[in-house]
Write an enzyme that holds these catalytic residues in place. Structure first.
Site, mmCIF file in Angstrom:
data_model
loop_
_atom_site.group_PDB
_atom_site.id
_atom_site.type_symbol
_atom_site.label_atom_id
_atom_site.label_comp_id
_atom_site.label_asym_id
_atom_site.label_seq_id
_atom_site.Cartn_x
_atom_site.Cartn_y
_atom_site.Cartn_z
ATOM 1 N N CYS A 125 -43.723 -9.280 13.677
ATOM 2 C CA CYS A 125 -45.014 -9.690 13.117
ATOM 3 C C CYS A 125 -44.811 -10.495 11.836
ATOM 4 C CB CYS A 125 -45.883 -8.489 12.818
ATOM 5 S SG CYS A 125 -46.216 -7.483 14.258
ATOM 6 N N CYS B 163 -51.841 -8.555 4.389
ATOM 7 C CA CYS B 163 -50.740 -8.180 3.478
ATOM 8 C C CYS B 163 -51.144 -6.991 2.616
ATOM 9 C CB CYS B 163 -50.371 -9.354 2.564
ATOM 10 S SG CYS B 163 -49.793 -10.807 3.448
#
Lengths: 405, 127
Positions: free
Chosen positions: B37, B105
């Protein structure tokens, strides 16, 4: 050395000052409409266009009458695929292309699938990104009307066996379109020898202006016909209406003339520079992987993956160098490069890829600086990488149960 | 994409980058994300008397992922275990001015905090 350093010449190139010089009079004193038949302004503009047409045709070994001006390679690709499908739909409804084509071809093919019921075969590529001529041959059916395979890939620089594919197309009587945006002006491209019937390319990749491109459309053996996708004044032998962008066309012509004269020397210089860049990096760093073909690749292209380092963070660490990455984080989709994935490069290494594109104006010291900076940044980011730490501890990352998100 | 000044600062001067020994007393380790990912975060806390006395991170990921985890370690130090559990990804988004495409994030950083706390708790409970 001037900063930032530009090493993204696959995206676009700076215009050669000699090209700009050739263009300038056509913005002001020679401003005529090339289609104005009744006065000197029109004749002058037309002369500029026809000279450019010859310069462009010469570079690809075509006839000037076979050049159709467009706004760029994206439009050329659209015109080629849609124009052929519309013109030859009674002959068949199948086209063959490859999985690593530029979006302008892939998305056009997708549109033709959904809107016109065309059947499309997307050929796989080998681990170097090359299309196999045998796969092309095997994919042909009695309904196939077009084969569209790119000359060289924009990410990994792999050059396809175009001549062999052209031969198969000719043998089977199927039209062959080639998106040669990355090849023209960089390596020899010969539409006769390679059996290309339609070819897309653009000026801004070869030190010319943005906003102008061409579609080569073969006039004999066979005479290729395409349905226009733009209605209007019937310019460009009815294939692409719209007032010709004379200054851009003049610049495109000059850019092609310069490529014809300087391509061989540029390629020789850049491939040495590229190989030195690659060697310096691999000498200093472990686990650096080349993406694309080791030899059959564009002379100015280098695409490498740095294990354990994410591409966007690497670009961020080298912000005074303009580069591009196949990392998902540089795109809006969060998917890493489909080109690298098509080669079988693992997602983790696709995220770690960097593309270097050298160009006519790239200097030795710029490449040396880039190598030094990349080595420093990769070293720093690996220190910061939990994956590098795990690998150093002897953990096989493939056996770790990751929580995908 | 232009990065916010704070993201650039954390990227250039990462706070508390490094590792503790996982088996050390009072250390909780959280590893979240996946290489395919494009981001993996390892976040570690060192707890004494219910207070986080030190924190460290290592991150494979884009600049925003590195900044999110660096910021998380800064915030964790000095907090009690209970307070640490209340850090939200939206706080990180706000502090770093993360654009919408980078919100994941901050989510990853929150997950890493939670995973480190859970690991610490598990180790404490098994004693």
């Amino acid at each position: 050395m001037k900063f930032p350093i530009y090493l993204d010449n696959h995206a676009t190139t700076p215009m050669d000052p000699r090209v700009l010089e050739a263009m300038l009079p056509y913005f002001t004193e020679k401003f005529g409409n090339a289609a104005s038949r009744n006065h000197a302004f029109g004749w002058e503009a037309e002369e500029g266009v026809e000279t450019a047409r010859k310069q462009i045709a010469k570079l690809i070994h075509a006839d000037a009458k076979e050049i159709v001006f467009t706004s760029g390679a994206t439009e050329s690709n659209n015109l080629a695929l849609k124009g052929v499908v519309e013109m030859y739909h009674e002959k068949g409804d199948h086209i063959i292309t490859s999985s690593t084509e530029h979006r302008a071809v892939l998305d056009t093919a997708k549109t033709l699938e959904t809107k016109r019921g065309v059947k499309v075969t997307y050929l796989p590529v080998d681990k170097f990104g090359m299309v196999s001529p045998k796969d092309v041959r095997d994919a042909i059916t009695d309904k196939t009307i077009l084969i569209s395979v790119m000359f060289a890939n924009n990410e990994i620089g792999t050059i396809n066996p175009i001549k062999e594919i052209g031969k198969i197309a000719k043998e089977k009587g199927i039209l062959f379109h080639c998106d040669a945006t990355q090849g023209v002006g960089k390596v020899p491209v010969d539409v006769q020898e390679m059996g290309i019937d339609l070819m897309s390319f653009s000026a801004h990749k070869i030190y010319g202006p943005k906003g102008i491109g061409a579609l080569y459309v073969r006039k004999k053996n066979p005479r290729v016909r395409i349905a226009a996708q733009m209605d209007g004044g019937g310019h460009e032998r009815g294939m692409r209406s719209g007032t010709l962008a004379v200054p851009l066309i003049v610049g495109f012509g000059k850019a092609c003339e310069l490529c014809e004269q300087e391509m061989a020397a540029d390629a020789a210089r850049l491939s040495v520079m590229r190989d030195r860049l690659h060697a310096t990096i691999t000498k200093a760093l472990e686990e650096v992987y080349l993406n694309g073909h080791p030899t059959e690749r564009l002379p100015h292209n280098l695409n490498i993956s740095f294990a354990y380092v994410e591409g966007e963070s690497l670009l961020m660490g080298c912000k005074e160098i303009a580069l591009s990455s196949g990392s998902a984080c540089t795109s809006a989709t969060l998917e890493p490069s489909y080109v690298l994935r098509a080669l079988g490069v693992g997602a983790e290494l696709a995220h770690s890829s960097i593309r270097f594109g050298l160009g006519r104006f790239t200097l030795d010291e710029e490449v040396d600086y880039a190598a030094k900076k990349i080595i420093e940044t990769v070293t720093k980011l690996r220190e910061m990488s939990p994956l590098y730490e795990m690998a150093k501890e002897g953990i096989d990352l493939k056996t770790v149960q990751w929580a995908a998100h | 994409m232009a990065y916010s000044e704070k993201v650039v600062d954390h990227f250039n001067n990462p706070r508390n980058m490094g590792s503790f020994k996982k088996e050390e007393d009072g250390v909780g380790t959280g590893i979240v994300g996946a290489p395919e990912c494009g981001d993996v975060m390892k976040l570690q806390i060192k707890v004494q008397n219910d207070t986080i006395v030190d924190a460290k991170f290592k991150t494979f990921g884009c600049g925003s992922a590195i900044a999110s985890s660096s910021l998380a370690t800064e915030w964790l130090k000095g907090k009690t275990v209970e307070e640490a559990g209340k850090i939200k990804n939206t706080d990180i988004v706000q502090e770093l001015n993360l654009p919408p495409v980078k919100i994941h994030c901050s989510v990853l950083a929150e997950d890493a905090i939670k995973a480190a706390l859970a690991d610490y708790q598990k180790k404490a409970d098994s004693k």
